[in-house]
Structures are given as structure tokens and as C-alpha cells.
Motif scaffolding. Structure first.
Motif, mmCIF file in Angstrom:
data_model
loop_
_atom_site.group_PDB
_atom_site.id
_atom_site.type_symbol
_atom_site.label_atom_id
_atom_site.label_comp_id
_atom_site.label_asym_id
_atom_site.label_seq_id
_atom_site.Cartn_x
_atom_site.Cartn_y
_atom_site.Cartn_z
ATOM 1 N N GLU A 1 75.080 61.343 28.985
ATOM 2 C CA GLU A 1 75.067 61.488 27.529
ATOM 3 C C GLU A 1 74.833 62.967 27.197
ATOM 4 O OE1 GLU A 1 72.808 59.603 23.640
ATOM 5 O OE2 GLU A 1 72.326 58.787 25.610
ATOM 6 N N PRO B 1 74.760 66.605 25.564
ATOM 7 C CA PRO B 1 74.530 67.042 24.181
ATOM 8 C C PRO B 1 75.854 67.412 23.499
ATOM 9 C CG PRO B 1 72.998 68.129 25.683
ATOM 10 C CD PRO B 1 74.012 67.420 26.531
ATOM 11 N N THR B 2 75.963 67.058 22.246
ATOM 12 C CA THR B 2 77.166 67.371 21.473
ATOM 13 C C THR B 2 77.066 68.782 20.912
ATOM 14 O OG1 THR B 2 76.229 66.597 19.394
ATOM 15 C CG2 THR B 2 77.375 64.940 20.757
ATOM 16 N N GLU B 3 78.193 69.278 20.424
ATOM 17 C CA GLU B 3 78.206 70.602 19.790
ATOM 18 C C GLU B 3 77.223 70.648 18.619
ATOM 19 O OE1 GLU B 3 81.802 73.277 18.547
ATOM 20 O OE2 GLU B 3 82.575 71.714 19.884
ATOM 21 N N ALA B 4 77.227 69.595 17.809
ATOM 22 C CA ALA B 4 76.338 69.549 16.641
ATOM 23 C C ALA B 4 74.877 69.552 17.077
ATOM 24 C CB ALA B 4 76.637 68.311 15.800
ATOM 25 N N GLU B 5 74.543 68.755 18.099
ATOM 26 C CA GLU B 5 73.160 68.727 18.594
ATOM 27 C C GLU B 5 72.758 70.099 19.126
ATOM 28 O OE1 GLU B 5 72.353 64.204 20.194
ATOM 29 O OE2 GLU B 5 73.599 65.515 21.445
ATOM 30 N N ALA C 1 80.422 75.457 22.122
ATOM 31 C CA ALA C 1 81.525 74.517 22.397
ATOM 32 C C ALA C 1 81.664 74.308 23.910
ATOM 33 C CB ALA C 1 82.824 75.040 21.804
ATOM 34 N N ALA D 1 78.912 72.089 25.336
ATOM 35 C CA ALA D 1 79.105 70.682 24.981
ATOM 36 C C ALA D 1 80.141 69.977 25.864
ATOM 37 C CB ALA D 1 79.502 70.567 23.511
ATOM 38 N N THR D 2 80.898 70.730 26.649
ATOM 39 C CA THR D 2 81.935 70.108 27.472
ATOM 40 C C THR D 2 81.385 69.436 28.723
ATOM 41 O OG1 THR D 2 82.394 72.105 28.788
ATOM 42 C CG2 THR D 2 83.687 71.786 26.746
#
Length: 116
Positions: free
Chosen positions: A34, A36-40, A82, A85-86
Motif C-alpha cells: 500500500e 503512499p500516494t502522491e497526495a499523501e 510523483a 509515489a510510483t
């Protein structure tokens, strides 16, 4: 609080043990399963007060394979986030995330101050 870890990581294991000994309740999250996303990441980097560079796992195989030591200085902050997040393996771990702070890497004295 969310404890973001890679279970096979020795430092993550030490941090998890420390949290248990200190009686700190956390939600566990696997950094690869899981990621981390770009937003997180954008939110956490802002909350941490640290530069994006501090969120990279500079000792990781992927970091070295991608030659990021040379590439990061030419990238914008948004491009770096970015990229982070990949793949969760690019992100330094463990992370301890609360509503008021974000800690990157495990330094017991730093963590003690933050969670008390």
C-alpha cells in the motif's frame, strides 16, 4: 497514527518494537503493498517540514538502479513526489504519521518527543 513499514526491514522492526514497548497504538501499513500516494506524500512532506529529498530511501537498490543521486537535483519537487509515489521501495522507512507530525526514519529520541 499510521506506522508505515517494510516488515523485512531491520530498522522498521526496531521501531515497531519500540512503539509496542512505549504503548503507542498504531495502524500498520505495508509500504510496498500500500504505497503512499502522491497526495499523501505531498501532505506528509509539508507536515514534516523536511525537504522531499529526505523521503527517498537512498540506501535502497531501486534508488541506486535508477541513478537517482544524479537525477534528483535536476527534478522539480512535484516530479520527485510523483516518482516517490510510483514504488514504496523508493520511500525511506519507517514513517510515523499523525495529524500533527510526520517522522521519517527511526530515531528513538525524536520519536519519544513526538509521541509524548
Amino acid at each position: 497514527m499510521i506506522f508505515i513499514q517494510y516488515p523485512a526491514c531491520g530498522t522498521c522492526q526496531k521501531a515497531k518494537k519500540w512503539l509496542a514497548e512505549e504503548g503507542v497504538a498504531v495502524e500498520l501499513r505495508h509500504i510496498v503493498d500500500e504505497a503512499p500516494t502522491e497526495a499523501e506524500l505531498t501532505e506528509w512532506i509539508g507536515r514534516s517540514g523536511l525537504p522531499v529529498k529526505k523521503f527517498f530511501n537512498t540506501s535502497g537498490v531501486l534508488y541506486k538502479e535508477l541513478a537517482l543521486k544524479d537525477k534528483l537535483p535536476t527534478m522539480t519537487e512535484a516530479e520527485q513526489i510523483a516518482l516517490l509515489a510510483t514504488n514504496g521501495k523508493l520511500v525511506k522507512r519507517p514513517l510515523l504519521v499523525s495529524d500533527t507530525f510526520v517522522l521519517v526514519g527511526f530515531k528513538p529520541e525524536e520519536w519519544a518527543k513526538a509521541v509524548k
